[in-house]
Structures are given as structure tokens and as C-alpha cells.
Design a protein around this motif. Structure first.
Motif, PDB file in Angstrom:
ATOM      1  N   PRO A  54      -3.994 -10.381 -16.627  1.00  0.00           N
ATOM      2  CA  PRO A  54      -4.614 -11.186 -17.887  1.00  0.00           C
ATOM      3  C   PRO A  54      -3.802 -12.220 -18.415  1.00  0.00           C
ATOM      4  O   PRO A  54      -2.527 -12.612 -17.959  1.00  0.00           O
ATOM      5  N   SER A  55      -4.599 -13.401 -18.629  1.00  0.00           N
ATOM      6  CA  SER A  55      -4.013 -14.685 -19.129  1.00  0.00           C
ATOM      7  C   SER A  55      -3.204 -14.572 -20.459  1.00  0.00           C
ATOM      8  O   SER A  55      -3.718 -13.656 -21.193  1.00  0.00           O
ATOM      9  N   VAL A  56      -2.292 -15.346 -20.632  1.00  0.00           N
ATOM     10  CA  VAL A  56      -1.126 -15.211 -21.653  1.00  0.00           C
ATOM     11  C   VAL A  56      -1.730 -16.337 -22.500  1.00  0.00           C
ATOM     12  O   VAL A  56      -2.312 -17.621 -21.882  1.00  0.00           O
ATOM     13  N   CYS A  57      -1.018 -16.655 -23.661  1.00  0.00           N
ATOM     14  CA  CYS A  57      -1.113 -17.825 -24.535  1.00  0.00           C
ATOM     15  C   CYS A  57      -0.747 -19.026 -24.052  1.00  0.00           C
ATOM     16  O   CYS A  57       0.322 -19.027 -23.232  1.00  0.00           O
ATOM     17  N   SER A  58      -1.348 -20.228 -24.096  1.00  0.00           N
ATOM     18  CA  SER A  58      -0.900 -21.374 -23.688  1.00  0.00           C
ATOM     19  C   SER A  58       0.166 -21.950 -24.193  1.00  0.00           C
ATOM     20  O   SER A  58       0.802 -22.973 -23.608  1.00  0.00           O
ATOM     21  N   SER A  75      -3.489 -16.697 -31.105  1.00  0.00           N
ATOM     22  CA  SER A  75      -3.683 -16.513 -32.273  1.00  0.00           C
ATOM     23  C   SER A  75      -4.170 -17.772 -33.196  1.00  0.00           C
ATOM     24  O   SER A  75      -4.089 -19.055 -32.616  1.00  0.00           O
ATOM     25  N   ALA A  76      -4.397 -17.790 -34.773  1.00  0.00           N
ATOM     26  CA  ALA A  76      -4.965 -19.090 -35.190  1.00  0.00           C
ATOM     27  C   ALA A  76      -3.602 -19.883 -35.208  1.00  0.00           C
ATOM     28  O   ALA A  76      -3.956 -21.298 -35.290  1.00  0.00           O
ATOM     29  N   GLU A  77      -2.684 -19.522 -35.672  1.00  0.00           N
ATOM     30  CA  GLU A  77      -1.731 -20.272 -35.651  1.00  0.00           C
ATOM     31  C   GLU A  77      -1.082 -20.930 -34.556  1.00  0.00           C
ATOM     32  O   GLU A  77      -0.783 -22.246 -34.371  1.00  0.00           O
ATOM     33  N   HIS A  78      -1.301 -20.309 -33.353  1.00  0.00           N
ATOM     34  CA  HIS A  78      -0.873 -20.835 -32.157  1.00  0.00           C
ATOM     35  C   HIS A  78      -2.009 -21.858 -31.602  1.00  0.00           C
ATOM     36  O   HIS A  78      -1.560 -22.750 -30.844  1.00  0.00           O
ATOM     37  N   THR A  79      -3.123 -21.640 -31.811  1.00  0.00           N
ATOM     38  CA  THR A  79      -4.159 -22.587 -31.762  1.00  0.00           C
ATOM     39  C   THR A  79      -3.998 -23.810 -32.586  1.00  0.00           C
ATOM     40  O   THR A  79      -4.191 -24.953 -31.903  1.00  0.00           O
ATOM     41  N   LYS A  80      -3.811 -23.815 -33.721  1.00  0.00           N
ATOM     42  CA  LYS A  80      -3.271 -24.984 -34.406  1.00  0.00           C
ATOM     43  C   LYS A  80      -2.264 -25.696 -33.816  1.00  0.00           C
ATOM     44  O   LYS A  80      -2.054 -26.887 -33.562  1.00  0.00           O
ATOM     45  N   LEU A  81      -1.341 -25.004 -33.472  1.00  0.00           N
ATOM     46  CA  LEU A  81       0.058 -25.779 -32.805  1.00  0.00           C
ATOM     47  C   LEU A  81      -0.208 -26.233 -31.444  1.00  0.00           C
ATOM     48  O   LEU A  81       0.361 -27.394 -31.388  1.00  0.00           O
ATOM     49  N   GLY A  82      -1.339 -25.759 -30.736  1.00  0.00           N
ATOM     50  CA  GLY A  82      -1.690 -26.252 -29.152  1.00  0.00           C
ATOM     51  C   GLY A  82      -2.614 -27.397 -29.433  1.00  0.00           C
ATOM     52  O   GLY A  82      -2.330 -28.579 -28.927  1.00  0.00           O
ATOM     53  N   VAL A  83      -3.207 -27.499 -30.717  1.00  0.00           N
ATOM     54  CA  VAL A  83      -3.759 -29.125 -31.077  1.00  0.00           C
ATOM     55  C   VAL A  83      -2.731 -30.091 -31.529  1.00  0.00           C
ATOM     56  O   VAL A  83      -2.558 -31.279 -31.024  1.00  0.00           O
ATOM     57  N   GLY A  86      -0.777 -31.393 -28.811  1.00  0.00           N
ATOM     58  CA  GLY A  86      -1.350 -31.945 -27.597  1.00  0.00           C
ATOM     59  C   GLY A  86      -1.587 -31.325 -26.301  1.00  0.00           C
ATOM     60  O   GLY A  86      -2.108 -31.845 -25.477  1.00  0.00           O
ATOM     61  N   ILE A  87      -1.754 -30.112 -26.460  1.00  0.00           N
ATOM     62  CA  ILE A  87      -1.971 -29.139 -25.501  1.00  0.00           C
ATOM     63  C   ILE A  87      -3.387 -29.298 -25.250  1.00  0.00           C
ATOM     64  O   ILE A  87      -3.777 -29.173 -24.181  1.00  0.00           O
ATOM     65  N   VAL A  88      -4.146 -29.113 -26.101  1.00  0.00           N
ATOM     66  CA  VAL A  88      -5.626 -29.285 -26.030  1.00  0.00           C
ATOM     67  C   VAL A  88      -6.300 -30.388 -27.236  1.00  0.00           C
ATOM     68  O   VAL A  88      -5.554 -30.433 -28.260  1.00  0.00           O
ATOM     69  N   PRO A  89      -7.202 -30.950 -26.744  1.00  0.00           N
ATOM     70  CA  PRO A  89      -7.890 -31.919 -27.886  1.00  0.00           C
ATOM     71  C   PRO A  89      -8.309 -31.532 -29.014  1.00  0.00           C
ATOM     72  O   PRO A  89      -9.001 -30.359 -28.899  1.00  0.00           O
ATOM     73  N   GLY A  90      -8.149 -31.806 -30.263  1.00  0.00           N
ATOM     74  CA  GLY A  90      -8.520 -31.073 -31.466  1.00  0.00           C
ATOM     75  C   GLY A  90      -9.903 -31.910 -31.939  1.00  0.00           C
ATOM     76  O   GLY A  90     -10.259 -32.777 -31.610  1.00  0.00           O
ATOM     77  N   CYS A  91     -10.545 -30.887 -32.754  1.00  0.00           N
ATOM     78  CA  CYS A  91     -11.615 -31.440 -33.404  1.00  0.00           C
ATOM     79  C   CYS A  91     -11.591 -32.775 -34.145  1.00  0.00           C
ATOM     80  O   CYS A  91     -10.692 -32.689 -34.816  1.00  0.00           O
ATOM     81  N   VAL A  92     -12.260 -33.856 -33.804  1.00  0.00           N
ATOM     82  CA  VAL A  92     -12.203 -35.015 -34.663  1.00  0.00           C
ATOM     83  C   VAL A  92     -12.251 -34.968 -35.959  1.00  0.00           C
ATOM     84  O   VAL A  92     -11.942 -35.931 -36.917  1.00  0.00           O
ATOM     85  N   ARG A  93     -12.942 -33.876 -36.497  1.00  0.00           N
ATOM     86  CA  ARG A  93     -13.234 -33.740 -37.866  1.00  0.00           C
ATOM     87  C   ARG A  93     -12.514 -33.168 -38.757  1.00  0.00           C
ATOM     88  O   ARG A  93     -11.481 -33.558 -39.593  1.00  0.00           O
TER      89      ARG A  93
END
Length: 301
Positions: A54-58, A75-83, A86-93
Motif C-alpha cells: 500500500p502507498s504511504v503519505c507523500s 490527512s488534510a493537514e499533510h495535504t496542505k503541507l504538501g501544497v 511544493g510537493i504538489v501544485p496547489g489550487c490557484v483559488r
């Protein structure tokens, strides 16, 4: 000599074994079509599936499994940290979650273009801890105040661009000062009891300010009125703003807006006023709501 025509048997790719891709799918005596041509390919597929981990968190160092709800994070917190990292591009809005629909996230795509996005901040997160530290350091007088809920606010790109343009104009004219201020007014909705939801009441000072990014206050008025004239009033000390906070009877919380303010390095009464803890700006471009704070007051021990 008799010529015989040969017939080539073909099968569409949809009827071929999922492993070898050569032989047709096996059809048993009951007429059921299986995904594989025989036991060997079926066994090969099963062994390969079992070998996949299974894949783990980025986020580096996090070994929690990724969740389909968080685009490669746990999690939502690590998703925001990923943005933000610079791990993933964030929503421009909203600039807080990954892009999933063009350059925006699903929530922002479905939102009207002039609506801000608000979301709940977890107590265990870094954002909450940093804000709470600032809140306690700033609160100077009267009863102590405990934060019970915190919503972060993000604005569409056009609103953010207008705010940025105002700040840049001040920088070009001689420099700016950046301030964190607090504004309280009548909150007639049950803010904080139903999640990060803004009401539609024209008389709600909190929700009208958040929705309009200070272009309008309660009842659609373009500014507050006070001893320093027409303007948008806020305070460096949240306890000074607290005396203007009134909440509806159905809510257990008092409510306040924390904002980012830009003022010229050399302010004049025409553009802004700094008088003790009080900050008054004349233009909505100078002040941007960043957090909605739900709090209760308790006697100091």
C-alpha cells in the motif's frame, strides 16, 4: 486442386485474458466469462496483487497510508503541507489543497466566483498553535479568553489580486507596514456551531465582512463610523475589540475576525490612523480577513 479458404479467428481486446492478453477469457459450463484464460494466469495475477504494498503519505518521514480523499497524503493537514512545501501544485483559488480539476480543486470549481472559502483548523495543528500563541500574547486587559474554534479564510484569485495590487501601490509610494489586527461586531448567526458556514443575514457584521473582504459591513454599509471618521476599524489587542462583540443567544461563542492590514510607513489621517491599539484604514484593499475566531471569556485565576 481445390483451394480452401482459411478463417482467422479474432477476439476484441475486451475479451482477452487480463494477464497474458493473448488467449480469450475462460467461459465456464454455466456461461460465466472469467477475467483470465485459465488457472495459471489467474494465479499469476493473485500473486502480483499480493506483492503490491500500500502507498504511504507523500510527506517525507510519514509512514501513514495515503487516503483516496487526500490525493496522495494521509490527512488534510499533510495535504496542505504538501501544497505549501511544493510537493504538489496547489489550487490557484484557495491555495491550500492540490489541483484536481484543471488548476483548481473540486470545491473551488463548484463555488461561485465571488465567494470565499472557509475551513476548520484542527486544535492539534501548527496553524492553531501559532495563532493561539499570538492571541494570548496580544490579549492584555479584562477577562481571559479561550479559543474554542478557528476558521481560516481564503479568497478567490481576483480578490487576492486586488489586495496585492493595493499593497504594491503603497510599497511603490514609500513602503508599508504589515499588521495583524482584530475586528468584532454584531454576529447574529450561530457561527461555529454548524461548521465553517457563513450566513446570509444582512445584519450579521461578521459574515458580511468575511464575504465581501471588508467591502461591506453589516447592512451593506461600506464602512464603520467612529471618532476618527468613516473607515474600517480594528485593533492590535483583541481584548480591545472584544467590547464590540455581540453574539446571538443560540451560540455559546463570542466571535471575532483576525485580519492582515497594510498601512503606509508614513500614514496620514487621509489613508489610515494608528492610535494606540486602534487601527483605522480608509480603503478595503488595506485589510483582509484571515481567520474567524470563536472564543469564550473566563475569569483569570
Amino acid at each position: 486442386m481445390r483451394m480452401t479458404a482459411s478463417r482467422k479467428i479474432t477476439s476484441s481486446s475486451g475479451n482477452l485474458c487480463q494477464v497474458c492478453g493473448i488467449k480469450p477469457n475462460y467461459v465456464d459450463a454455466t456461461g460465466v466469462t472469467h477475467a483470465f484464460c485459465g488457472k495459471t494466469c489467474a494465479r499469476t495475477h493473485a500473486q502480483g496483487a499480493a506483492a503490491v504494498k500500500p502507498s504511504v503519505c507523500s510527506i517525507v518521514g510519514c509512514n501513514e497510508p495515503e487516503s483516496p480523499s487526500f490525493q496522495g497524503f494521509c490527512s488534510a493537514e499533510h495535504t496542505k503541507l504538501g501544497v505549501t512545501s511544493g510537493i504538489v501544485p496547489g489550487c490557484v483559488r484557495c491555495k491550500s489543497v492540490p489541483q484536481t480539476n484543471g488548476q483548481m480543486c473540486e470545491n473551488c470549481v463548484q463555488m461561485p466566483p465571488d465567494e470565499p472559502q472557509t475551513w476548520n483548523i484542527k486544535r492539534s495543528g501548527t496553524v492553531w498553535r501559532e495563532f493561539e500563541r499570538e492571541w494570548k500574547n496580544r490579549w492584555e486587559t479584562g477577562e481571559a479568553a479561550t479559543i474554542e474554534g478557528l476558521f481560516e479564510i481564503s479568497y478567490p484569485s481576483d480578490v487576492s489580486a486586488n489586495k496585492d495590487a493595493f499593497r504594491e501601490s503603497l510599497e511603490f509610494a514609500g513602503g508599508v507596514r504589515l499588521l495583524r489586527t482584530f475586528h468584532a461586531s454584531q454576529c447574529i448567526c450561530d457561527m461555529g456551531t454548524r461548521g465553517a458556514v457563513l450566513c446570509d443575514w444582512r445584519s450579521c457584521g461578521i459574515c458580511n465582512i468575511v464575504k465581501s473582504a471588508f467591502k461591506g459591513v453589516a447592512f451593506g454599509a461600506p464602512h464603520n463610523k467612529g471618532r476618527h471618521g468613516n473607515g474600517l476599524y480594528s485593533f492590535l489587542d483583541p481584548s480591545a475589540a472584544d467590547r464590540f462583540a455581540t453574539s446571538c443567544l443560540s451560540s455559546p461563542y463570542r466571535v471575532m475576525i483576525a485580519s492582515d492590514v497594510v498601512v503606509p510607513k508614513n500614514p496620514s489621517k487621509n489613508n489610515s490612523v494608528l492610535m494606540g491599539d486602534q487601527v483605522v484604514v480608509r480603503e478595503s484593499g488595506a485589510i483582509t480577513p484571515r481567520f474567524i475566531v470563536m472564543y469564550i471569556k473566563t475569569e483569570e485565576t
